[in-house]
Write an enzyme that holds these catalytic residues in place. Structure first.
Site, PDB file in Angstrom:
ATOM      1  N   GLU A 170      45.370  37.835  40.656  1.00 46.94           N
ATOM      2  CA  GLU A 170      43.938  38.180  40.742  1.00 46.94           C
ATOM      3  C   GLU A 170      43.252  37.336  41.807  1.00 46.94           C
ATOM      4  O   GLU A 170      43.568  36.152  41.921  1.00 46.94           O
ATOM      5  CB  GLU A 170      43.277  37.947  39.379  1.00 46.94           C
ATOM      6  CG  GLU A 170      43.802  38.897  38.335  1.00 46.94           C
ATOM      7  CD  GLU A 170      43.254  38.618  36.935  1.00 46.94           C
ATOM      8  OE1 GLU A 170      42.306  37.831  36.814  1.00 46.94           O
ATOM      9  OE2 GLU A 170      43.800  39.167  35.978  1.00 46.94           O
ATOM     10  N   ARG A 176      47.305  38.622  30.299  1.00 43.95           N
ATOM     11  CA  ARG A 176      47.426  37.976  31.600  1.00 43.95           C
ATOM     12  C   ARG A 176      48.377  38.784  32.468  1.00 43.95           C
ATOM     13  O   ARG A 176      49.433  39.246  31.992  1.00 43.95           O
ATOM     14  CB  ARG A 176      47.965  36.551  31.468  1.00 43.95           C
ATOM     15  CG  ARG A 176      46.939  35.525  30.989  1.00 43.95           C
ATOM     16  CD  ARG A 176      45.849  35.270  32.036  1.00 43.95           C
ATOM     17  NE  ARG A 176      44.867  34.281  31.619  1.00 43.95           N
ATOM     18  CZ  ARG A 176      43.727  34.546  30.971  1.00 43.95           C
ATOM     19  NH1 ARG A 176      43.428  35.791  30.653  1.00 43.95           N
ATOM     20  NH2 ARG A 176      42.890  33.580  30.676  1.00 43.95           N
ATOM     21  N   HIS A 233      39.442  42.553  35.302  1.00 50.57           N
ATOM     22  CA  HIS A 233      39.424  41.430  34.340  1.00 50.57           C
ATOM     23  C   HIS A 233      38.017  41.232  33.747  1.00 50.57           C
ATOM     24  O   HIS A 233      37.360  40.214  33.982  1.00 50.57           O
ATOM     25  CB  HIS A 233      39.913  40.123  34.996  1.00 50.57           C
ATOM     26  CG  HIS A 233      40.350  39.110  33.971  1.00 50.57           C
ATOM     27  ND1 HIS A 233      41.323  38.173  34.221  1.00 50.57           N
ATOM     28  CD2 HIS A 233      39.943  38.878  32.697  1.00 50.57           C
ATOM     29  CE1 HIS A 233      41.483  37.400  33.149  1.00 50.57           C
ATOM     30  NE2 HIS A 233      40.651  37.821  32.213  1.00 50.57           N
TER      31      HIS A 233
END
Ligand SMILES: O=C(O)C(=O)CO
Length: 334
Positions: free
Chosen positions: A274, A245, A292
């Protein structure tokens, strides 16, 4: 069996048939494919999801409802007892608020391990070769551009922060490249699970790793676990890989460390905000970036969806989750 309805938030890409088959065990299937947080909360409050017992949510459905924070958890129908989440990470669910309301939560460990580890290795090799510089040069018609030599993984020390399923899968792969693997976790693993990796303290991991791979969960205690102070403790020219993360790393501090050369290169699949990426990372020729996509394969996406549905069926039929989140597993009986 008493009335136990199930709700799907968002859409399924690979398991529509299996979701429809849940009608054999659930009294009713609700779907909320699209909408807004406000609308979802108002539907929850108005009784639209009558007898709702278990729901399916995913990281991908977060744009529809937003985080399952205390406000949203509080608005969920009182009949709801299980949240089956699609994602190994579940930092967008307030697990403490769920526990308080007697709601059990599952995530999708195991299913994500191999695909995420593959991407971690890809990023590590890319970062060791400073591949972004070559990509940029060749795509700009400059052939090798300012090409400079990279590094072999062989005989380097890989430090894994968070030796769970993904961390172990990264370790397994790294050994095939001749790397020495060390790790830090809250607790040392059994020798069988360590599989030849060495357990070290957090400080030792920072000080002695040539490559540091982040494979731990994000929660309030791990946010910015890597920042300015930690970079100072690392070896000069360390390589950083993050497939876990974004907020585990203080991105501004990482940009400074990349620019100063303290961090030689990095490979990142995840970012602090993000889909925004720190402009400093976009500028850095030594930052290999992916949007991602760690679990982005047909096989893994299907496996993840199936695991969520298995959790959902088990919840409806047996009031038990297969992969309940660890924070709740330790609690006596939910
Ligand atoms: O499973 C997760 O938590 C993900 O981030 C998927 O890429």
């Amino acid at each position: 069996m008493s009335q136990r309805a199930a709700l799907l938030i968002g859409k399924l890409a690979h398991t529509q048939k299996e979701w429809q088959e849940c009608a054999k065990v659930a009294s009713k299937l609700y779907e909320y494919p699209d909408g807004s947080r406000e609308d979802f909360i108002s539907k929850c409050k108005s009784g639209e999801f009558d007898k709702l017992f278990a729901l399916y949510r995913s990281n991908d459905s977060n744009p529809i409802t937003g985080d399952f924070n205390a406000e949203l958890v509080d608005a969920l129908p009182k009949s709801l007892k299980f949240i089956c989440h699609n994602g190994a990470g579940y930092n967008n669910i307030d697990v403490a608020a769920c526990t308080k309301r007697g709601i059990s939560v599952s995530s999708t460990p195991i299913a994500v391990d191999d695909a995420t580890a593959d991407v971690a290795i890809w990023l590590m090799l890319g970062a060791l070769r400073n591949i972004k510089q070559s990509f940029m040069a060749v795509n700009a018609g400059k052939w090798r551009g300012n090409f400079s030599l990279g590094h072999d993984p062989k005989n380097k020390t890989l430090g894994i922060l968070g030796m769970g399923g993904i961390g172990s899968a990264v370790a397994h792969r790294a050994k095939a490249f001749g790397m020495k693997v060390q790790y830090h976790n809250r607790h040392q693993l059994s020798a069988e699970k360590e599989d030849g990796a060495t357990y070290v303290s957090f400080e030792e991991l920072l000080k002695t790793s040539d490559v540091l791979s982040l494979n731990l969960a994000l929660n309030p205690s791990t946010k910015h676990i890597i920042g300015k102070e930690q970079f100072t403790q690392m070896k000069d020219g360390v390589v950083i890989v993050n497939t876990a993360r974004g907020p585990l790393i203080d991105e501004a501090a990482l940009v400074d460390a990349l620019k100063s050369g303290k961090v030689w290169t990095c490979g990142l699949d995840v970012f602090e905000e993000e889909p925004k990426i720190h402009p400093g990372l976009l500028e850095c020729e030594n930052a290999v970036l992916l949007p991602h996509v760690g679990t982005g394969t047909f096989e893994t996406q299907r496996d993840m969806e199936l695991l969520v549905l298995d959790n959902l069926k088990s919840a409806v039929q047996h009031e038990k989750l297969l992969t309940q989140v660890p924070e709740q597993k330790d609690k006596a009986k939910m």
